[in-house]
Design a protein around this motif. Structure first.
Motif, mmCIF file in Angstrom:
data_model
loop_
_atom_site.group_PDB
_atom_site.id
_atom_site.type_symbol
_atom_site.label_atom_id
_atom_site.label_comp_id
_atom_site.label_asym_id
_atom_site.label_seq_id
_atom_site.Cartn_x
_atom_site.Cartn_y
_atom_site.Cartn_z
ATOM 1 N N GLY A 166 0.838 -1.194 0.000
ATOM 2 C CA GLY A 166 0.000 0.000 0.000
ATOM 3 C C GLY A 166 0.870 1.239 0.000
ATOM 4 O O GLY A 166 2.095 1.178 0.016
ATOM 5 N N GLY A 167 0.234 2.375 0.005
ATOM 6 C CA GLY A 167 0.987 3.631 -0.001
ATOM 7 C C GLY A 167 1.100 4.173 -1.394
ATOM 8 O O GLY A 167 1.359 3.446 -2.356
ATOM 9 N N GLY A 168 0.889 5.450 -1.517
ATOM 10 C CA GLY A 168 0.788 6.054 -2.836
ATOM 11 C C GLY A 168 2.117 6.527 -3.394
ATOM 12 O O GLY A 168 2.912 7.168 -2.700
ATOM 13 N N ILE A 169 2.365 6.194 -4.661
ATOM 14 C CA ILE A 169 3.523 6.743 -5.366
ATOM 15 C C ILE A 169 3.261 8.232 -5.585
ATOM 16 O O ILE A 169 2.225 8.614 -6.120
ATOM 17 N N GLY A 170 4.181 9.069 -5.152
ATOM 18 C CA GLY A 170 3.981 10.510 -5.224
ATOM 19 C C GLY A 170 3.908 11.042 -6.650
ATOM 20 O O GLY A 170 4.425 10.427 -7.592
ATOM 21 N N VAL A 171 3.257 12.179 -6.798
ATOM 22 C CA VAL A 171 3.124 12.833 -8.101
ATOM 23 C C VAL A 171 3.668 14.256 -8.011
ATOM 24 O O VAL A 171 3.973 14.755 -6.927
ATOM 25 N N VAL A 172 3.758 14.903 -9.154
ATOM 26 C CA VAL A 172 4.265 16.272 -9.204
ATOM 27 C C VAL A 172 3.106 17.257 -9.063
ATOM 28 O O VAL A 172 2.225 17.320 -9.924
ATOM 29 N N TYR A 173 3.107 17.995 -7.971
ATOM 30 C CA TYR A 173 2.212 19.137 -7.803
ATOM 31 C C TYR A 173 2.968 20.442 -8.084
ATOM 32 O O TYR A 173 2.445 21.358 -8.679
#
Length: 402
Positions: free
Chosen positions: A224-231
């Protein structure tokens, strides 16, 4: 892809959510290809964006679903997700929710405490069914993310410690009504550092090896846990590096690798459009007041989250402005000190990266209707949720008026 923001707002109204389905498909295929050669299942985290059309789009590509309420389980099934690709997670499941999940015969229930395990066993026994379960293990690794979306430390409410997990697996393996088929960990959301994921996977994989040694056959290894994205200026984890780290940790274990991306799939597929109502200056402080509010998109207020904000087609010298909405709260803002040109009534503001945790966290605060949602796919647009009306909001109350 060039997007006609003005045309979409004229057609569907404002405020408005838009999702690029081609982008979502590309994200799914990129991640799935990174798992090439390995047994894998991508379980879309429904909480990120639970529009039925979004879930259906991913289901058609082969995705499963990670759900944290029985409502999300129902959404996944209604959208066409295979029942054997659905996981029901979450800290607090009521008996009736457990019962429905067992009756619907989904892949597994993800358990977060010994007390929950006993409740699941009791419900399964009453139904005369065997409950397929996984246990959420807390590796106590700092995910290096925002404290509100950190989930893998002792101080968080999620999961159980390694020793407790082992005791639970031994109990479940002996139970006539529990079948421990999976193991799960989830250290946080918006992860941009691979090391905590790698370290957690190693710890949990070692637990699987010790369970295999006592004849407890874990078939699903759920990361689990989200792969980060570019904000803004984040450097995301490369997909191949992510999958190789998990593969390395589980080397020698014949398990199906599961992951639960939500934000990764949809955040940058989405944008939120809102119209300018007017500008206001308070003793030199510039405000751009728009028709969207924190009830539509609460992330900036809740997390002080950054979203790139752009004005469509406006020209002139840019000066700092707070972009604020009509809700009666000081926290009703989308961005502060955003460089923007002079703006006029009905100019369009676009809040980028709004596809995840936007509409799903929206509310009717101030009796404001939730916005419409649209999809862009193959160069065409279509409505996937109509704008709420006042009557929609009061429907469940009006019958009780005296």
């Amino acid at each position: 892809m060039s997007i006609d923001y003005k045309g979409l707002v004229e057609k569907y109204g404002s405020p408005l959510y838009m999702y690029d389905f081609d982008y979502i498909e590309n994200r799914y295929r990129t991640l799935k290809e990174a798992f090439a050669g390995k047994k894998s299942l991508i379980n879309y985290a429904v909480k990120a964006n639970s529009n039925l059309s979004v879930i259906q789009h991913l289901a058609k590509l082969g995705a499963g679903a990670d759900c944290v309420s029985i409502g999300e389980v129902r959404r996944a099934l209604d959208a066409g997700v295979d029942k054997y690709k659905i996981i029901f997670s979450g800290v607090g499941k009521r008996d009736d929710e457990i019962e429905e999940a067992l009756k619907r015969d989904i892949l597994m229930l993800n358990l977060e405490s010994e007390a929950e395990m006993k409740r699941v066993e009791m419900v399964a026994k009453a139904l005369g069914k065997e409950a397929r379960i996984s246990i959420r293990v807390n590796p106590n690794i700092d995910p290096q993310t925002h404290p509100y979306i950190s989930t893998g430390l002792h101080e968080n409410k999620f999961g159980v410690e390694i020793d407790m997990a082992k005791r639970m697996y031994i109990y479940a393996n002996k139970s006539e009504y529990l079948n421990p088929v999976g193991i799960h960990f989830h250290i946080g959301s918006q992860l941009t550092n691979l090391d905590p994921i790698k370290e957690s996977a190693m710890i949990v994989a070692d637990l699987v090896r010790s369970l295999r040694a006592i004849k407890i056959d874990i078939k699903f290894f759920d990361v689990g846990g989200g792969i980060g994205v570019v904000y803004d200026d984040e450097t995301p984890i490369p997909e191949r590096a992510y999958t190789e780290a998990i593969s390395e940790a589980t080397k020698g274990l014949d398990v199906t690798l599961l992951c639960e991306p939500g934000r990764y799939m949809v955040a940058n597929a989405g944008a939120f459009f809102t119209k300018v109502l007017y500008e206001k200056n308070n003793d030199g402080k510039r405000f751009v007041i728009v028709d969207g509010g924190m009830n539509d998109l609460i992330r900036p207020s809740l997390y002080n989250a950054y979203h790139k904000i752009e004005a469509v087609g406006a020209e002139g010298e840019k000066t700092p402005a707070d972009v604020v909405g009509p809700v009666c709260e000081s926290g009703d803002f989308f961005g502060k000190n955003v460089p923007l040109p002079p703006l006029n009534h009905n100019d369009i503001i676009v809040v980028q990266s709004a596809g995840a945790y936007g509409f799903t966290m929206a509310s009717n605060y101030n009796t404001r209707p939730k916005p419409a949602e649209i999809a862009l796919q193959g160069g065409t647009d279509r409505l996937i949720r109509r704008r709420e009306t006042y009557e929609d909001q009061v429907r469940l109350e009006k019958e009780f008026l005296e």
